[in-house]
Enzyme design. Structure first.
Site, PDB file in Angstrom:
ATOM      1  CD  GLU A 230      -0.273   5.469  -7.879  1.00 53.89           C
ATOM      2  OE1 GLU A 230      -0.230   5.981  -9.070  1.00 53.89           O
ATOM      3  OE2 GLU A 230      -1.062   4.537  -7.703  1.00 53.89           O
TER       4      GLU A 230
ATOM      5  CG  HIS B  91      -6.134  13.946 -17.185  1.00 53.27           C
ATOM      6  ND1 HIS B  91      -5.680  14.876 -17.976  1.00 53.27           N
ATOM      7  CD2 HIS B  91      -4.768  13.289 -16.772  1.00 53.27           C
ATOM      8  CE1 HIS B  91      -4.200  14.886 -17.944  1.00 53.27           C
ATOM      9  NE2 HIS B  91      -4.027  13.630 -17.223  1.00 53.27           N
TER      10      HIS B  91
ATOM     11  N   GLY C 208      -1.387   0.183  12.088  1.00 56.46           N
ATOM     12  CA  GLY C 208      -1.898  -1.226  11.643  1.00 56.46           C
ATOM     13  C   GLY C 208      -2.931  -1.427  10.472  1.00 56.46           C
TER      14      GLY C 208
ATOM     15  CG  ASP D  31      -3.676 -16.527   4.833  1.00 56.36           C
ATOM     16  OD1 ASP D  31      -3.875 -15.693   5.718  1.00 56.36           O
ATOM     17  OD2 ASP D  31      -4.630 -17.549   4.587  1.00 56.36           O
TER      18      ASP D  31
ATOM     19  N   GLY E 155      -7.486 -17.002   5.910  1.00 58.09           N
ATOM     20  CA  GLY E 155      -8.226 -15.911   6.579  1.00 58.09           C
ATOM     21  C   GLY E 155      -7.643 -14.851   7.701  1.00 58.09           C
TER      22      GLY E 155
ATOM     23  CD  GLU F  29      -8.829  -8.449  11.055  1.00 57.43           C
ATOM     24  OE1 GLU F  29      -8.163  -9.581  11.061  1.00 57.43           O
ATOM     25  OE2 GLU F  29      -8.334  -7.297  10.791  1.00 57.43           O
TER      26      GLU F  29
END
Length: 547
Positions: A50, A113, A403, A430, A459, A463
């Site tokens: 979703e 459920h 973002g 990646d 990686g 960050e």
């Protein structure tokens, strides 16, 4: 005329322009999905989850003007929350439909459920209130008022809406009194505010326009360009909303991103005595940590339901009405301004040395075609790509405000399906790819033919530039990316390429141009700490902001 509620809903969405519906089946929406797949004017596009469906619907809406997605109650709709929130933040009109338990089950408070087991069924609807512009619980009695209200809200506000549709209601027949019609735009008298803007311009010595994402959302490109040609006021774009203004125009200066902008653009904008902010938001990522050199209180804000000039503030007026009003301004700028200088072709060296980010984006500049759709993932791809010079008919899509990494891969499904004749170029890293890679399967199943460039730099480089350059939390497990198309069933449908040097990339470009009717998947290897110059600067700004 007798119609099922679900049928009426899809008729209305079709009238609004929806031709593809994204989502994931579940037992609370299955019979409603029959009303979609049975249609000749609409196609069901099943996604791998979703969240990816919400991203695909977002991409489709950015080009098509509106989209729809369907999930099941609870587990399905909550999986889509992140994507819907992104659409809300960046003004993208997505109609999010939740197939829900029957009204009898809800009224009896049964422990079914996908519920929290407390007999309550409004929990999730409450969650959507903060990330949608309108919400509705559809019943047999209100279907013909609520469904038009919600679709109209999505269209007028360019933001998502949420429909809670019990499955028995979807299958119930109603007597349709009138077919849904797209409402005519409401004309507002904005002359008072336009006169105020004109007065400010008449005394200005160095005016400038900053523009951004709301121009894309409301598709006001032609109107904005007409205003600029009439007044000859130069334009700077924000990275949030790149593509809002024709970059081939003689009045286009370039990207303004605060202290890291090109010096001549930064100096002109920061020293302007009349800044018209038209459809733009001065966010941290768009301004390198709010490093603009002007006083924001002096800026004329001309946004959707957000007008401000000195002490005059109002949320009454729409952006389309305000932009239309600007066309009545009698003013002509005669101040010299810096011109946008398009990059020269071939301004790089082709060799067998390891490929760098700088060379990669210089070569990408030459590869872009005149009407390509470019999607740049929030990472090195976005921060390298937003400085690319576009042609007038290019479309550029990123998500720098919300973002959410991984967004662009499923969004490419939506953008490609909105126009199968335009080439889609996806630039992604990646780390982001690993979040949403499953929907490569959907691309292959739908026989889509985007060109996907995956930067393998081992990686999370964004960050690393902010904090923890060598910390393990910025590492990811290495995948054999070139095997992914085969894993997802595209061994004979997808051309796979490996790039390590500029020579490799040049050859891949040539192969792609020779085989335009095929999906291409390119793994591009680059250093873990190599990054576009703008990302280095913004990483430092974010690090300072977070300390």
């Amino acid at each position: 005329m007798k119609k099922r509620v679900g049928e009426y809903l899809m008729d209305a969405l079709s009238t609004a322009g929806v031709k593809k519906v994204y989502g994931v089946p579940g037992d609370f929406n299955l019979t409603f999905l029959d009303d979609i797949v049975s249609r000749d004017d609409m196609e069901w596009v099943g996604n791998t989850n979703e969240l990816n469906a919400s991203y695909a619907a977002d991409g489709y809406a950015r080009l098509n003007g509106i989209s729809a997605m369907v999930t099941t109650f609870g587990v399905g709709e909550l999986s889509a929350v992140n994507g819907i929130a992104g659409s809300y933040a960046e003004r993208v009109p997505v109609v999010a439909i939740t197939g829900a338990p029957t009204t009898a089950v809800e009224e009896a408070g049964k422990y079914v459920h996908h519920s929290l087991g407390e007999g309550k069924f409004d929990n999730y609807r409450k969650m959507f209130k903060e990330i949608t512009t309108a919400q509705g619980y559809i019943t047999v009695d209100n279907a013909q008022t609520e469904i038009p209200r919600l679709i109209n809200a999505a269209i007028s506000e360019k933001r998502p809406v949420h429909l809670h549709l019990p499955i028995d209601v979807a299958q119930s027949e109603i007597d349709v009194k009138e077919a849904y019609k797209i409402p005519e735009p409401i004309h507002q008298d904005v002359s008072k505010y336009i006169e105020m803007i004109e007065q400010k311009l008449q005394t200005a010595k160095q005016p400038v326009i900053i523009t951004g994402h709301e121009i894309n959302s409301f598709k006001l490109h032609d109107e904005l360009e007409q205003f600029v040609e009439q007044t000859q006021i130069p334009v700077a774009q924000l990275s949030l909303g790149k593509g809002a203004f024709n970059e081939e125009s003689p009045f286009y200066m370039g990207i303004y991103d605060g202290s890291i902008a090109e010096e001549k653009i930064r100096d002109y904008v920061d020293n302007s005595d009349a800044i018209l902010n038209i459809g733009a938001k001065l966010t941290d990522s768009a301004t390198a940590g709010y490093s603009y050199g002007f006083d924001i209180d002096d800026v004329v804000m001309i946004n959707h339901h957000d007008f401000k000039l000195n002490d005059t503030v109002t949320s009454e007026f729409t952006l389309p009405n305000l932009v239309d009003g600007l066309l009545n301004i009698q003013y002509k700028n005669e101040t010299h301004f810096p011109e946008n200088i398009r990059a020269e072709k071939g301004d790089y060296t082709i060799d067998n040395e390891p490929l760098t980010q700088e060379t990669y984006f210089k070569m990408m500049q030459d590869f872009i075609g005149i009407d390509d759709i470019i999607l740049a993932e929030q990472g090195t791809s976005f921060f390298g790509a937003y400085d690319l010079n576009l042609y007038k008919d290019n479309t550029f899509i990123g998500q720098p405000l919300w973002g959410s990494i991984g967004y662009t891969l499923p969004a490419t499904i939506g953008t490609q399906m909105s126009d199968l004749y335009r080439r889609n170029i996806l630039l992604i890293g990646d780390g982001s790819l690993q979040l949403t890679a499953q929907d490569i399967s959907t691309m292959i199943r739908e026989d889509l033919k985007p060109v996907i460039f995956v930067i393998n730099n081992d990686g999370y480089t964004v960050e690393r530039k902010i904090h923890g350059e060598n910390q393990p939390y910025n590492d990811i497990h290495m995948w054999d990316y070139k095997l992914l198309p085969a894993v997802f069933g595209g061994k004979d449908k997808v051309a796979v390429h490996d790039v390590e040097t500029s020579e490799d990339l040049k050859n891949v470009f040539l192969q792609i141009d020779k085989e335009p009717n095929q999906m291409h998947f390119i793994e591009v290897k680059m250093g873990a700490l190599d990054a576009p110059e703008k990302l280095d600067a913004i990483g430092k700004a974010f690090s300072k902001q977070n300390s």
